[in-house]
Design a protein around this motif. Structure first.
Motif, mmCIF file in Angstrom:
data_model
loop_
_atom_site.group_PDB
_atom_site.id
_atom_site.type_symbol
_atom_site.label_atom_id
_atom_site.label_comp_id
_atom_site.label_asym_id
_atom_site.label_seq_id
_atom_site.Cartn_x
_atom_site.Cartn_y
_atom_site.Cartn_z
ATOM 1 N N SER A 107 5.095 -11.016 20.464
ATOM 2 C CA SER A 107 4.824 -12.046 19.466
ATOM 3 C C SER A 107 5.187 -13.432 19.984
ATOM 4 C CB SER A 107 5.607 -11.743 18.188
ATOM 5 O OG SER A 107 5.438 -12.777 17.234
ATOM 6 N N LEU A 158 7.600 -5.568 20.322
ATOM 7 C CA LEU A 158 6.632 -6.311 19.512
ATOM 8 C C LEU A 158 7.085 -7.760 19.314
ATOM 9 C CD1 LEU A 158 5.647 -3.696 16.756
ATOM 10 C CD2 LEU A 158 4.231 -4.510 18.651
ATOM 11 N N VAL A 160 3.921 -9.395 14.928
ATOM 12 C CA VAL A 160 3.328 -10.087 16.066
ATOM 13 C C VAL A 160 2.740 -11.434 15.637
ATOM 14 C CG1 VAL A 160 1.577 -9.995 17.886
ATOM 15 C CG2 VAL A 160 2.851 -7.927 17.281
#
Length: 394
Positions: free
Chosen positions: A26, A22, A344
């Motif tokens: 991001s 994640l 994110v």
């Protein structure tokens, strides 16, 4: 040094992997979607990305520290957090920084950062409810000893957040109800809490300072053809981004709607991800959050103590509900709200508090692993004793 850190990293390895994935998503999405923001601020896109990366690495550091602390200490910490949170939420409503007609942030003097107090409130209420529910199990149906403290803390935090951030308050209230169900609160008492929440919600919707904003957003969602174009601007361009992404997307950095979406790097970052990585990328992100929920549910079922189970359940529900609320809004399944995608979306303190929540879940997981290891070692020792006795007899 890195080897020592890896050796001391405990807990569910899959959750660590989900956090890393994640974080990578991001950084890619934020770098791609902040070009317009960088132009407005007169900065290089790399400068914004570097600041975002610092937050991510700082969050991972906090997650590491949080997971090393025995989760049982969070029961005592929760009392301190609640003592701080309630007056801090009230202070934010009166003296906080106003952005988009909402007072949600407190400026941290001398740093240039803002602190969203609802992030702290989510962590405080969930840990506090987990503590109350686990410690009041023997007299859980006692109105004075158990129900009033639980209802009072839940409703107080709900109304203080709802006056500035209704969507976050509703999600937190929903997580609280789930915890009450898991914590064996009676149906009648849960119904009373829900009724009190409904009354407070009606008060906020009818009399709150942002009531006109709520009406316009709901109206724009229910009747987009009649809504003011300014009110449906974000949702319309989010839908365009998702529709033009196709199956495989336009490729990293090739989003066009990022130039029109005001919050393409935060509230609508999922639309940017789908536009650039297509349906495949969007499903992959959904899969990561579903897998996170699955791993957390396994932790809940294995936790030997009620507090650990309630703590992991509350925090995991909060993270996944927020994630799916953000994605639902991006695809047009709900009215526009200011809900970021956990780990994110670009943010400051939200990333840090989300990381702490992950760290607490991993602390519960680490405790489970250590208990299982002790059982295995104890079984080996007992087997050695039995073998030794049999050898002596022979």
């Amino acid at each position: 040094m890195i080897k020592n850190i890896l050796n001391n990293t405990k807990g569910d390895r899959w959750i660590w992997l989900i956090v890393i994935l994640l974080s990578i998503i991001s950084m890619l999405a934020v770098y791609s979607s902040t070009g317009t923001l960088a132009f407005k601020q007169g900065k290089a896109t790399e400068t914004i990305l570097f600041k975002h990366m610092l937050m991510i690495f700082g969050g991972i550091a906090l997650m590491y520290i949080s997971h090393k602390l025995d989760y049982r200490y969070y029961a005592g910490i929760s009392k301190v957090l609640m003592f701080i949170t309630l007056p801090l939420l009230a202070f934010t409503l009166i003296f906080g920084s106003h952005v988009n007609d909402a007072s949600r942030w407190i400026a941290i003097p001398g740093t240039g950062f803002t602190f969203q107090t609802s992030d702290l409130a989510k962590l405080a209420l969930i840990t506090y409810l987990a503590r109350l529910l686990s410690r009041k199990q023997e007299n859980i149906k006692d109105v004075r000893k158990a129900f009033i403290p639980i209802m009072g803390s839940t409703c107080a935090v709900f109304v203080l957040i709802a006056l500035a951030n209704l969507s976050t308050a509703l999600m937190l209230f929903g997580v609280s109800i789930l915890l009450l169900i898991i914590g064996r609160i009676s149906i009648k008492q849960i119904a009373v809490v829900c009724l009190a929440g409904a009354v407070l919600l009606a008060g906020v919707m009818l009399l709150g300072p942002r009531r006109h904003t709520y009406y316009s957003r709901i109206n724009a969602f229910m009747h987009p053809e009649k809504a003011n174009p300014d009110k449906s601007f974000q949702s319309s361009h989010a839908k365009i981004a998702i529709a033009t992404g196709g199956l495989f997307g336009k490729g990293p950095g090739n989003s066009t709607e990022r130039n029109y979406l005001p919050q393409s790097y935060s509230d609508f970052i999922y639309a940017t991800i789908v536009e650039e990585y297509g349906l495949i990328g969007g499903i992959a992100v959904i899969g990561l959050y579903l897998f996170l929920l699955y791993r957390c549910v396994k932790i809940v079922t294995k936790a030997p103590k009620a507090f650990g189970a309630l703590l992991a359940a509350g925090l995991s529900f909060s993270l996944t509900i927020q994630a799916f609320a953000n994605m639902a809004i991006a695809v047009g399944l709900g009215p526009v709200t200011g809900v970021p995608l956990p780990l994110v979306s670009m943010g400051g303190t939200s990333i840090l508090f989300t990381s702490i929540a992950f760290g607490i879940i991993l602390s519960v997981s680490r405790h489970i692993d250590e208990n299982e290891q002790l059982k295995i070692e104890g079984l080996k020792e007992s087997n050695k004793v039995v073998v030794g006795d049999l050898t002596a007899l022979a």
